[in-house]
Design an enzyme around this catalytic site. Structure first.
Site, PDB file in Angstrom:
ATOM      1  N   HIS A 153       0.813  -1.228   0.000  1.00 34.01           N
ATOM      2  CA  HIS A 153       0.000   0.000   0.000  1.00 34.01           C
ATOM      3  C   HIS A 153       0.840   1.268   0.000  1.00 34.01           C
ATOM      4  O   HIS A 153       0.319   2.343  -0.270  1.00 34.01           O
ATOM      5  CB  HIS A 153      -0.938  -0.008   1.215  1.00 34.01           C
ATOM      6  CG  HIS A 153      -2.025  -1.019   1.097  1.00 34.01           C
ATOM      7  ND1 HIS A 153      -3.338  -0.686   0.804  1.00 34.01           N
ATOM      8  CD2 HIS A 153      -1.997  -2.369   1.183  1.00 34.01           C
ATOM      9  CE1 HIS A 153      -4.061  -1.792   0.743  1.00 34.01           C
ATOM     10  NE2 HIS A 153      -3.278  -2.827   0.972  1.00 34.01           N
ATOM     11  N   ASP A 206       3.528   9.318  -0.794  1.00 33.34           N
ATOM     12  CA  ASP A 206       2.331   8.550  -0.417  1.00 33.34           C
ATOM     13  C   ASP A 206       2.115   7.458  -1.459  1.00 33.34           C
ATOM     14  O   ASP A 206       2.211   7.732  -2.666  1.00 33.34           O
ATOM     15  CB  ASP A 206       1.111   9.492  -0.417  1.00 33.34           C
ATOM     16  CG  ASP A 206       0.115   9.160   0.679  1.00 33.34           C
ATOM     17  OD1 ASP A 206       0.052   7.986   1.081  1.00 33.34           O
ATOM     18  OD2 ASP A 206      -0.599  10.073   1.121  1.00 33.34           O
TER      19      ASP A 206
HETATM   20  C1  GDG Z   1      -2.158   3.820   3.297  1.00 28.89           C
HETATM   21  C2  GDG Z   1      -1.155   4.498   2.346  1.00 28.89           C
HETATM   22  C3  GDG Z   1      -2.871   4.386   0.528  1.00 28.89           C
HETATM   23  C4  GDG Z   1      -8.597  10.096   8.055  1.00 28.89           C
HETATM   24  N1  GDG Z   1      -9.071  10.819   9.098  1.00 28.89           N
HETATM   25  C5  GDG Z   1     -10.256  10.287   9.435  1.00 28.89           C
HETATM   26  C6  GDG Z   1     -10.504   9.221   8.571  1.00 28.89           C
HETATM   27  N2  GDG Z   1      -9.483   9.121   7.743  1.00 28.89           N
HETATM   28  C7  GDG Z   1      -9.438   8.154   6.648  1.00 28.89           C
HETATM   29  C8  GDG Z   1      -9.561   8.856   5.310  1.00 28.89           C
HETATM   30  C9  GDG Z   1      -8.997   7.799   4.375  1.00 28.89           C
HETATM   31  C10 GDG Z   1      -7.954   7.137   5.268  1.00 28.89           C
HETATM   32  O1  GDG Z   1      -8.224   7.482   6.622  1.00 28.89           O
HETATM   33  C11 GDG Z   1      -6.556   7.607   4.949  1.00 28.89           C
HETATM   34  O2  GDG Z   1      -6.176   6.980   3.765  1.00 28.89           O
HETATM   35  P1  GDG Z   1      -4.935   7.458   2.918  1.00 28.89           P
HETATM   36  O3  GDG Z   1      -4.899   6.697   1.650  1.00 28.89           O
HETATM   37  O4  GDG Z   1      -5.047   8.919   2.676  1.00 28.89           O
HETATM   38  O5  GDG Z   1      -3.638   7.216   3.821  1.00 28.89           O
HETATM   39  P2  GDG Z   1      -3.048   6.029   4.795  1.00 28.89           P
HETATM   40  O6  GDG Z   1      -3.879   5.802   5.992  1.00 28.89           O
HETATM   41  O7  GDG Z   1      -1.631   6.435   5.037  1.00 28.89           O
HETATM   42  O8  GDG Z   1      -3.115   4.715   3.903  1.00 28.89           O
HETATM   43  C12 GDG Z   1      -1.877   5.296   1.268  1.00 28.89           C
HETATM   44  C13 GDG Z   1      -3.745   3.616   1.502  1.00 28.89           C
HETATM   45  O9  GDG Z   1      -2.967   2.926   2.484  1.00 28.89           O
HETATM   46  C14 GDG Z   1      -4.618   2.597   0.775  1.00 28.89           C
HETATM   47  O10 GDG Z   1      -3.865   1.751  -0.026  1.00 28.89           O
HETATM   48  O11 GDG Z   1      -3.691   5.201  -0.290  1.00 28.89           O
HETATM   49  O12 GDG Z   1      -0.952   5.839   0.345  1.00 28.89           O
HETATM   50  O13 GDG Z   1      -0.267   5.350   3.076  1.00 28.89           O
HETATM   51  O14 GDG Z   1      -9.970   6.857   4.044  1.00 28.89           O
HETATM   52  O15 GDG Z   1     -10.896   9.185   5.086  1.00 28.89           O
HETATM   53  N3  GDG Z   1     -11.615   8.476   8.617  1.00 28.89           N
HETATM   54  C15 GDG Z   1     -12.532   8.797   9.560  1.00 28.89           C
HETATM   55  N4  GDG Z   1     -12.350   9.827  10.442  1.00 28.89           N
HETATM   56  C16 GDG Z   1     -11.230  10.593  10.413  1.00 28.89           C
HETATM   57  O16 GDG Z   1     -11.092  11.548  11.195  1.00 28.89           O
HETATM   58  N5  GDG Z   1     -13.667   8.087   9.634  1.00 28.89           N
END
Ligand code: GDG
Length: 474
Positions: free
Chosen positions: A157, A365
């Site tokens: 990821h 990322d």
């Molecule tokens: C890894 C990789 C890759 C955030 N704050 C809240 C909340 N979130 C949710 C967001 C989103 C998720 O968390 C974050 O996803 P990201 O993709 O931006 O980043 P990582 O957690 O680092 O994920 C990344 C991912 O895996 C998938 O393959 O895209 O590059 O680093 O869904 O909405 N959700 C809630 N409350 C919050 O305050 N409910």
């Protein structure tokens, strides 16, 4: 139909579409598994004095979820240690933050062995096994040692590091070699695939064949890019829910119809929050006419608080947020709302929709799902503008965002200014293209492409048969 067995460090029950507060991987897998009636196996998040391998099993929406507890030393060496202090920083190009500690390495190997021994009796002969992320790279090797012959795929990821960085890791060869026990290795983008290929050719002195075949260490595997997506339909529906509408109204009222810029990120140094704040500060310095008319809302739930680098980052962000507000605030306006709280997904959808600009500026990322959620949540008649880091995997797909270098405060400030002033016609044109991509390259397409490629890759390991890569679009 074969059963899909998903293995990841942490698991989440695939229900509660509106309410769950979870990270990117968990959300994607919960959405991905719902249609597969599979098994999801991983760590419970709990500790036990002595590892027993006893399972806690629940069923939700046709998915069986089985978890094990780990010992405290496992959590310190494997999770906080090798995963979060060694592999996470090195994969995000931060060798300055990477800890090279042999005990972490041993803990990582031990937990992967324990996972394999616990999972082995649960497997049926026709299961497809899909392992997720950097916590579990050696899992296939351990399963193979126990005699498992099922197709096993791996998806990373996060970014794959450049060879020059990866080789700073003691035992980097063992780590990469472990990938060759998988039938299929998936990366988020062709950039990370190219970095892997560079290692295979120049460090492992291996070769690249047709159909994404990679040979090294006397073995062959298949690797390709499978850009992850979101459940776009679900997210668009969430943005129309009553909780989202309520949040939207609350945001509109509390910002007094000023233009809102929003950022949503786990509190992590890879997300570029300090640089983002500096870019916003630059916007305010260079454009005094915007004072009182714009607000940055940064939602940053605390993450990995057991790791000291994260505590240091938190302290620096607290100070920076205080400085920016102290510098620019008036009695009736503060420029920055910095919130360390978690919100429900339906509330988040309302917040995204209320924003004029989505500011997504990670320094590195794998993909970034927030960029896609922001787009999916917009009002199709009056959409906001996405400002996106060129170093997010998502930038390879989302070319109609305003793409910026997050290390440059001037560039971030200029893009914010352009976004805030963008006419409806251009906003619509950009959003329609972005949204089309988010809808078509969604989480189901990602899962189906990977599973199809895993099935097709059977026979590649050792035998040398080729099949076309499922997706190399990003
Ligand atoms: C890894 C990789 C890759 C955030 N704050 C809240 C909340 N979130 C949710 C967001 C989103 C998720 O968390 C974050 O996803 P990201 O993709 O931006 O980043 P990582 O957690 O680092 O994920 C990344 C991912 O895996 C998938 O393959 O895209 O590059 O680093 O869904 O909405 N959700 C809630 N409350 C919050 O305050 N409910």
């Amino acid at each position: 139909m074969s059963r899909l067995v998903v293995v990841s460090n942490r698991v989440t029950t695939p229900s509660g579409r509106g309410g769950a507060t979870t990270g990117g991987l968990a959300m994607a897998l919960a959405a991905g598994l719902r249609e597969y009636q599979g098994l999801w196996f991983g760590w419970s998040g709990e500790t036990t004095p002595q590892f027993s391998g006893d399972l806690t099993t629940t069923r939700a929406e046709g998915v069986t979820v089985s978890t094990v507890d780990l010992e405290e030393v496992d959590v310190q060496e494997y999770y906080n240690g090798y995963a979060n202090k060694t592999l996470w920083p090195i994969c995000h190009y931060r060798i300055d933050l990477t800890a090279y500690d042999r005990s972490f390495d041993q803990g990582y190997e031990r937990v992967n062995r324990r996972f394999a021994e616990t999972l082995r009796p649960l497997l049926r002969p026709d299961d497809l096994v899909w392992v997720h992320d950097y916590h579990l790279i050696p899992l296939a090797r351990e399963l193979r040692r126990l005699g498992v012959t099922n197709p096993i795929g791996f998806f990373l990821h996060i970014p794959w590091p450049a060879r020059q960085l990866l080789t700073t890791l003691p035992r980097h060869r063992q780590l990469v070699q472990a990938l060759f026990d998988y039938d299929l290795v998936g990366f988020q983008t062709t950039d990370w695939l190219a970095a892997f290929e560079d290692y295979v050719i120049h460090e492992a002195k291996g070769g690249v064949g047709q159909g994404g075949q990679y040979s090294a260490f006397g073995r062959t595997t298949r690797a390709a890019a499978f850009p992850i997506g979101i459940d776009a339909k679900e997210f668009a529906q969430l943005s129309q829910s009553s909780a989202a509408a309520k949040m939207y109204d609350r945001m509109a009222a509390s910002t007094a119809f000023r233009a809102m810029i929003v950022g949503v990120d786990r509190l992590d140094y890879s997300k570029g929050l300090e640089e983002r704040f500096l870019g916003y500060e630059r916007l305010l310095q260079d454009n005094p006419e915007l004072l009182r008319d714009v607000i940055l809302l940064q939602i940053a739930p605390i993450s990995r608080d057991g790791v000291d680098t994260y505590q240091d980052l938190r302290a620096r962000l607290d100070a920076l947020a205080g400085r920016i507000n102290g510098e620019f605030a008036h009695t009736d306006w503060s420029p920055l709302r910095y919130v360390n709280r978690n919100y429900r997904r339906d509330e988040l959808a309302g917040i995204y929709r209320a924003a004029r600009v989505g500011l997504v500026t990670p320094l590195r990322d794998g993909m970034n799902l927030v960029a896609k959620e922001f787009v999916a949540a917009q009002d199709p008649r009056d959409p906001g503008v996405l400002v996106l880091s060129r170093f997010a995997g998502a930038a390879l797909q989302m070319k109609d965002a305003l793409i910026v270098n997050p290390f440059s405060p001037e560039e971030v400030a200029e893009a914010l200014k352009q976004a805030l002033g963008m006419e409806l016609g251009e906003r619509l044109r950009r959003w329609e293209t972005l949204n089309h991509g988010v809808e078509t390259e969604d989480v189901s397409a990602w899962r189906d492409n990977f599973v199809a490629a895993l099935k097709a890759s059977r026979g590649v390991v050792g035998a040398g048969a080729a099949a076309e890569p499922a997706s190399t679009s990003a």
